[in-house]
Scaffold this motif. Structure first.
Motif, mmCIF file in Angstrom:
data_model
loop_
_atom_site.group_PDB
_atom_site.id
_atom_site.type_symbol
_atom_site.label_atom_id
_atom_site.label_comp_id
_atom_site.label_asym_id
_atom_site.label_seq_id
_atom_site.Cartn_x
_atom_site.Cartn_y
_atom_site.Cartn_z
ATOM 1 N N VAL A 181 0.834 -1.204 0.000
ATOM 2 C CA VAL A 181 0.000 0.000 0.000
ATOM 3 C C VAL A 181 0.866 1.250 0.000
ATOM 4 N N ARG A 182 1.921 1.241 0.818
ATOM 5 C CA ARG A 182 2.813 2.411 0.841
ATOM 6 C C ARG A 182 3.431 2.648 -0.528
ATOM 7 N N GLU A 183 3.873 1.602 -1.187
ATOM 8 C CA GLU A 183 4.455 1.754 -2.525
ATOM 9 C C GLU A 183 3.415 2.271 -3.520
ATOM 10 N N ALA A 184 2.157 1.858 -3.337
ATOM 11 C CA ALA A 184 1.111 2.234 -4.289
ATOM 12 C C ALA A 184 0.684 3.688 -4.139
ATOM 13 N N VAL A 185 0.605 4.189 -2.894
ATOM 14 C CA VAL A 185 0.071 5.541 -2.691
ATOM 15 C C VAL A 185 1.171 6.580 -2.530
ATOM 16 N N GLY A 186 2.405 6.141 -2.353
ATOM 17 C CA GLY A 186 3.498 7.092 -2.239
ATOM 18 C C GLY A 186 3.699 7.595 -0.827
ATOM 19 N N PRO A 187 4.669 8.488 -0.635
ATOM 20 C CA PRO A 187 5.067 8.899 0.718
ATOM 21 C C PRO A 187 4.172 9.942 1.366
ATOM 22 N N HIS A 188 3.275 10.580 0.606
ATOM 23 C CA HIS A 188 2.535 11.725 1.136
ATOM 24 C C HIS A 188 1.106 11.385 1.560
ATOM 25 N N ILE A 189 0.690 10.139 1.398
ATOM 26 C CA ILE A 189 -0.631 9.699 1.848
ATOM 27 C C ILE A 189 -0.463 8.979 3.181
ATOM 28 N N ASN A 190 -1.233 9.374 4.185
ATOM 29 C CA ASN A 190 -1.175 8.682 5.470
ATOM 30 C C ASN A 190 -1.843 7.314 5.370
ATOM 31 N N ILE A 191 -1.305 6.347 6.089
ATOM 32 C CA ILE A 191 -1.851 4.996 6.132
ATOM 33 C C ILE A 191 -2.155 4.644 7.584
ATOM 34 N N MET A 192 -3.360 4.126 7.826
ATOM 35 C CA MET A 192 -3.735 3.620 9.133
ATOM 36 C C MET A 192 -4.058 2.143 9.008
ATOM 37 N N MET A 193 -4.017 1.418 10.131
ATOM 38 C CA MET A 193 -4.352 -0.007 10.096
ATOM 39 C C MET A 193 -5.340 -0.328 11.214
ATOM 40 N N ASP A 194 -6.218 -1.300 10.929
ATOM 41 C CA ASP A 194 -7.331 -1.622 11.823
ATOM 42 C C ASP A 194 -7.426 -3.138 11.956
ATOM 43 N N ALA A 195 -7.251 -3.651 13.195
ATOM 44 C CA ALA A 195 -7.302 -5.098 13.424
ATOM 45 C C ALA A 195 -8.669 -5.577 13.883
ATOM 46 N N ASN A 196 -9.619 -4.663 14.122
ATOM 47 C CA ASN A 196 -10.965 -5.059 14.550
ATOM 48 C C ASN A 196 -10.928 -6.031 15.729
ATOM 49 N N GLN A 197 -10.026 -5.793 16.655
ATOM 50 C CA GLN A 197 -9.848 -6.588 17.880
ATOM 51 C C GLN A 197 -9.321 -7.999 17.613
ATOM 52 N N GLY A 198 -8.780 -8.241 16.424
ATOM 53 C CA GLY A 198 -8.456 -9.595 16.024
ATOM 54 C C GLY A 198 -7.067 -10.086 16.378
ATOM 55 N N MET A 199 -6.297 -9.319 17.156
ATOM 56 C CA MET A 199 -4.924 -9.724 17.464
ATOM 57 C C MET A 199 -4.740 -9.850 18.978
ATOM 58 N N ASN A 200 -3.658 -10.510 19.375
ATOM 59 C CA ASN A 200 -3.269 -10.506 20.785
ATOM 60 C C ASN A 200 -2.144 -9.490 20.986
ATOM 61 N N VAL A 201 -1.794 -9.258 22.232
ATOM 62 C CA VAL A 201 -0.809 -8.213 22.523
ATOM 63 C C VAL A 201 0.547 -8.488 21.877
ATOM 64 N N PRO A 202 1.122 -9.702 21.981
ATOM 65 C CA PRO A 202 2.447 -9.925 21.371
ATOM 66 C C PRO A 202 2.458 -9.683 19.864
ATOM 67 N N ASN A 203 1.452 -10.196 19.147
ATOM 68 C CA ASN A 203 1.433 -10.023 17.691
ATOM 69 C C ASN A 203 1.154 -8.575 17.302
ATOM 70 N N ALA A 204 0.266 -7.920 18.035
ATOM 71 C CA ALA A 204 -0.006 -6.507 17.754
ATOM 72 C C ALA A 204 1.240 -5.671 17.998
ATOM 73 N N LEU A 205 1.963 -5.991 19.048
ATOM 74 C CA LEU A 205 3.198 -5.260 19.350
ATOM 75 C C LEU A 205 4.239 -5.490 18.262
ATOM 76 N N ALA A 206 4.361 -6.734 17.799
ATOM 77 C CA ALA A 206 5.333 -7.040 16.748
ATOM 78 C C ALA A 206 4.991 -6.319 15.453
ATOM 79 N N LEU A 207 3.708 -6.325 15.076
ATOM 80 C CA LEU A 207 3.303 -5.647 13.848
ATOM 81 C C LEU A 207 3.516 -4.147 13.959
ATOM 82 N N ALA A 208 3.132 -3.572 15.082
ATOM 83 C CA ALA A 208 3.276 -2.123 15.254
ATOM 84 C C ALA A 208 4.735 -1.700 15.139
ATOM 85 N N ARG A 209 5.617 -2.445 15.774
ATOM 86 C CA ARG A 209 7.041 -2.090 15.728
ATOM 87 C C ARG A 209 7.604 -2.244 14.317
ATOM 88 N N ALA A 210 7.192 -3.322 13.641
ATOM 89 C CA ALA A 210 7.699 -3.555 12.289
ATOM 90 C C ALA A 210 7.157 -2.541 11.295
#
Length: 348
Positions: A181-210
């Motif tokens: 998505v970042r490659e498609a929209v370029g550097p000037h479009i903001n990107i947000m992500m939504d897990a709809n409560q579907g993750m646990n803390v370790p995986n959410a933390l890993a994804l957020a950091r990455a």
């Protein structure tokens, strides 16, 4: 100004195939539409997004509550809210009864402002007309081609931000989709992500950091909305802003998150909270902690209300309702504008 009768309708927006996030698969985009008629001949409208869930229960709750409101004045929104609270107490103030209660609140405000011949944002007091908008979607069920087609379409229409779903069984696949998505929209479009409560803390933390190197603006509902301590851990360790609020039927979860310094963006759902007054109460509590308000889904309600508070941050935009209504709130070049027509500014 008294309520004479009410009508209930259903409406459906086109959906070519089911769509899914991390926790739900949606097979239909459905709406329940409420119309109130006053003795003076004015009409107030409201709607709620129902998908395929509990259609008869929703209509039943609307019929039950509507019968209690005949003869009430449409300006008595707080009185009616309290009356319905009393009637609903036995089965609780969360769930379908609250959605019906909120629909009547919205329809009453619509009718009352039409009687006053003013838009709701003028009646409540105005702060600003231009509200930043972001394009929402990015469903997990999308192929990569469908995902990129949607986000590039939002960018081409002038949206300055897009939100996509995450919560795949392997968070690394989410990361790959975010990078595309970042490659498609370029550097000037903001990107947000939504897990709809579907993750646990370790995986959410890993994804957020990455995902920090991709430039993710905020992370919505990474984990179960009642896990306040989990939100606190993520807020203090992930290095990314957290957003939540759409599942809440009161300000109690907001209070608990604010006490823990565990939230960056409050996302009230006006139908779950109970209508105009409840929505504004939650915005005021968020403002006391300098937390911005960026509501869930209902842009046709949220645009005029956001323009009446000081901490409004933006509005979520889907296209689902657009073919079904005439709306005075135009979306163009990254902003929504609340314009002049009286009431809430929409008509089915």
């Amino acid at each position: 100004m008294t309520i004479k009768q009410f009508e209930i309708f259903t409406a459906t927006a086109p959906l070519q195939k089911p769509i899914a996030d991390a926790t739900h698969t949606l097979t239909e985009i459905s709406f329940v539409v409420l119309r109130l008629h006053t003795q003076s001949g004015h009409m107030g409208e409201a709607y709620l997004l129902s998908f395929q869930y509990s259609p008869q229960a929703i209509i039943g709750a609307l019929k039950d509550q509507g019968a209690l409101l005949i003869g009430e004045e449409v300006c008595d929104t707080v009185k009616v809210f309290m009356k319905l609270n009393h009637a609903n107490e036995y089965f609780g103030h969360e769930g379908i009864n609250r959605w019906a209660q909120a629909a009547y609140n919205m329809a009453m405000w619509d009718a009352w402002c039409k009687i006053l011949k003013q838009p709701i944002w003028k009646v409540l007091g105005h702060s600003a007309q231009k509200i930043p908008a972001y394009g929402s979607g990015g469903w997990i069920s999308y192929t990569e081609a469908e995902l990129l087609d949607e986000v590039k379409g939002y960018a081409a229409r002038g949206f300055g931000a897009v939100k996509i779903k995450v919560g795949k069984p392997d968070w690394r696949e989410d990361l790959e989709r975010l990078q595309l998505v970042r490659e498609a929209v370029g550097p000037h479009i903001n990107i947000m992500m939504d897990a709809n409560q579907g993750m646990n803390v370790p995986n959410a933390l890993a994804l957020a950091r990455a995902a920090r190197n991709i430039g993710i603006q905020w992370f919505e509902e990474p984990i179960d909305h009642t896990d306040y301590e989990g939100y606190s851990i993520l807020r203090h360790q992930a290095g990314i802003s957290l957003a939540m609020g759409e599942r809440e039927y009161s300000t109690v979860p907001l209070r608990e998150l604010l006490k823990r310094n565990a939230l960056d963006i409050w996302q009230p759902d006006i139908l779950r909270l109970g209508g105009v007054e409840a929505w504004r109460n939650s915005a005021a509590l968020a403002a006391a902690y300098n937390v911005p308000v960026l509501p869930h889904y209902y842009k046709d309600y949220d645009v005029p209300l956001l323009s009446t508070i000081a901490n409004g941050a933006g509005v979520e935009s889907f296209d689902w309702i657009d073919p079904l209504i005439r709306s005075s709130h135009s979306v163009s070049q990254r902003i929504c504008i609340a314009t002049q027509p009286s009431g809430l500014g929409l008509h089915f």
